[in-house]
Design a protein around this motif. Sequence first.
Motif, PDB file in Angstrom:
ATOM      1  N   PHE A 132      40.993  44.739  48.905  1.00 15.47           N
ATOM      2  CA  PHE A 132      41.350  45.145  47.504  1.00 15.47           C
ATOM      3  C   PHE A 132      41.107  44.127  46.507  1.00 15.47           C
ATOM      4  O   PHE A 132      40.534  44.390  45.258  1.00 15.47           O
ATOM      5  N   VAL A 133      41.724  42.869  46.863  1.00 15.05           N
ATOM      6  CA  VAL A 133      41.620  42.009  45.819  1.00 15.05           C
ATOM      7  C   VAL A 133      40.035  41.222  45.665  1.00 15.05           C
ATOM      8  O   VAL A 133      39.651  41.256  44.342  1.00 15.05           O
ATOM      9  N   GLY A 134      39.252  41.308  46.644  1.00 13.55           N
ATOM     10  CA  GLY A 134      37.890  41.195  46.574  1.00 13.55           C
ATOM     11  C   GLY A 134      37.158  42.039  45.742  1.00 13.55           C
ATOM     12  O   GLY A 134      36.200  41.603  44.761  1.00 13.55           O
TER      13      GLY A 134
ATOM     14  N   GLY B 182      44.094  34.533  41.359  1.00 12.50           N
ATOM     15  CA  GLY B 182      43.058  35.625  41.459  1.00 12.50           C
ATOM     16  C   GLY B 182      41.514  35.011  40.984  1.00 12.50           C
ATOM     17  O   GLY B 182      40.652  35.262  41.835  1.00 12.50           O
ATOM     18  N   VAL B 183      41.694  34.287  39.914  1.00 14.65           N
ATOM     19  CA  VAL B 183      40.500  33.776  39.482  1.00 14.65           C
ATOM     20  C   VAL B 183      39.971  32.526  40.541  1.00 14.65           C
ATOM     21  O   VAL B 183      38.691  32.363  40.659  1.00 14.65           O
ATOM     22  N   GLN B 184      40.859  31.776  41.212  1.00 14.24           N
ATOM     23  CA  GLN B 184      40.370  30.875  42.300  1.00 14.24           C
ATOM     24  C   GLN B 184      39.610  31.928  43.296  1.00 14.24           C
ATOM     25  O   GLN B 184      38.849  31.251  44.049  1.00 14.24           O
ATOM     26  N   GLY B 185      40.548  32.779  43.633  1.00 13.90           N
ATOM     27  CA  GLY B 185      39.741  33.663  44.662  1.00 13.90           C
ATOM     28  C   GLY B 185      38.226  34.046  44.444  1.00 13.90           C
ATOM     29  O   GLY B 185      37.398  34.203  45.143  1.00 13.90           O
ATOM     30  N   CYS B 186      37.831  34.391  43.161  1.00 13.60           N
ATOM     31  CA  CYS B 186      36.823  34.781  42.663  1.00 13.60           C
ATOM     32  C   CYS B 186      35.598  33.677  42.781  1.00 13.60           C
ATOM     33  O   CYS B 186      34.858  33.965  43.115  1.00 13.60           O
ATOM     34  N   MET B 187      36.328  32.562  42.418  1.00  8.69           N
ATOM     35  CA  MET B 187      35.412  31.413  42.539  1.00  8.69           C
ATOM     36  C   MET B 187      34.934  31.062  43.906  1.00  8.69           C
ATOM     37  O   MET B 187      33.840  30.675  44.228  1.00  8.69           O
ATOM     38  N   ASN B 188      35.886  31.113  44.667  1.00  4.52           N
ATOM     39  CA  ASN B 188      35.617  30.808  46.222  1.00  4.52           C
ATOM     40  C   ASN B 188      34.887  31.828  46.696  1.00  4.52           C
ATOM     41  O   ASN B 188      33.827  31.542  47.510  1.00  4.52           O
TER      42      ASN B 188
ATOM     43  N   CYS C 139      31.322  31.205  45.452  1.00  4.08           N
ATOM     44  CA  CYS C 139      30.621  30.026  45.949  1.00  4.08           C
ATOM     45  C   CYS C 139      30.405  30.244  47.645  1.00  4.08           C
ATOM     46  O   CYS C 139      29.992  29.342  48.327  1.00  4.08           O
ATOM     47  N   GLY C 140      30.703  31.313  48.169  1.00  7.82           N
ATOM     48  CA  GLY C 140      30.629  31.534  49.609  1.00  7.82           C
ATOM     49  C   GLY C 140      31.685  31.201  50.547  1.00  7.82           C
ATOM     50  O   GLY C 140      31.527  30.910  51.690  1.00  7.82           O
ATOM     51  N   HIS C 141      32.799  30.683  49.916  1.00  6.45           N
ATOM     52  CA  HIS C 141      33.857  30.136  50.667  1.00  6.45           C
ATOM     53  C   HIS C 141      35.079  31.043  50.973  1.00  6.45           C
ATOM     54  O   HIS C 141      36.148  30.673  51.587  1.00  6.45           O
ATOM     55  N   ALA C 142      34.962  32.259  50.738  1.00 11.43           N
ATOM     56  CA  ALA C 142      35.933  33.299  50.860  1.00 11.43           C
ATOM     57  C   ALA C 142      35.533  34.718  51.692  1.00 11.43           C
ATOM     58  O   ALA C 142      35.343  35.788  50.807  1.00 11.43           O
ATOM     59  N   PRO C 143      34.842  34.533  52.844  1.00 13.80           N
ATOM     60  CA  PRO C 143      34.364  35.607  53.427  1.00 13.80           C
ATOM     61  C   PRO C 143      35.228  36.737  53.702  1.00 13.80           C
ATOM     62  O   PRO C 143      34.896  38.085  53.784  1.00 13.80           O
TER      63      PRO C 143
END
Length: 216
Positions: A134-136, A113-119, A122-126
């Motif tokens: 929901f996760v975003g 989850g934290v990795q997703g937030c970091m991505n 950083c603009g790497h998880a549109p």
Amino acid sequence: MKFAKPLPSYLVHRYQGWRATTYTENQAWYRRLADEGQRPRAMVISCCDSRVHVTSIFGADTGEFFIHRNIANLVPPYEPDGLQHGTSATVEYAVTALKVAHLIVLGHSNCGGVQGCMNMCCGHAPELEEKTSFVGRWMDILRPGYAAVESITDEKERLRALEKKAVCVSLENLMTFPFIETAVKDGSLTVHGLWTDIGEGSLEYYDPESDKFLKV
């Protein structure tokens, strides 16, 4: 509900094994818990990650911990008119109804989850930026904390720092709940921030004086 199916056989076998051993050997204790209700000493807010086994880490017995799990062990700020009530409702029940003495936020290494937030930051998880994610939208709770670790160049170190920042953000948000602030001030409740390294089996606690996580 025609789509619901029976449990897979391996879970049925595991249940039967538990019933025949652990339950049978402690039947009086389970019945006492059922009849007298729960009296947990602490609440633990941890990640849903299947690798984080709270009761094993602390050797806890049934009935000892009131546990709430969500993505990245986050607590939203106090918002009575907001939409993120699941965690808030659990915290309210633990503090006001169960009167737990300790409230623990437990973060961990390699948190997806934290990795997703970091991505996302950083603009790497549109896909996480979509309003329908929901996760975003849940990870938006941690987004302001990214600024504190953004300057760390090593990605692994930045992730670890953000994992620990997630714990601190949750601790800060907990103190926005009036009933928690009151309980902490009158000494009936203490709050704790922890982070565990899954691979190493180590545990660290947040020390506000040094603003660092120290080994337990």
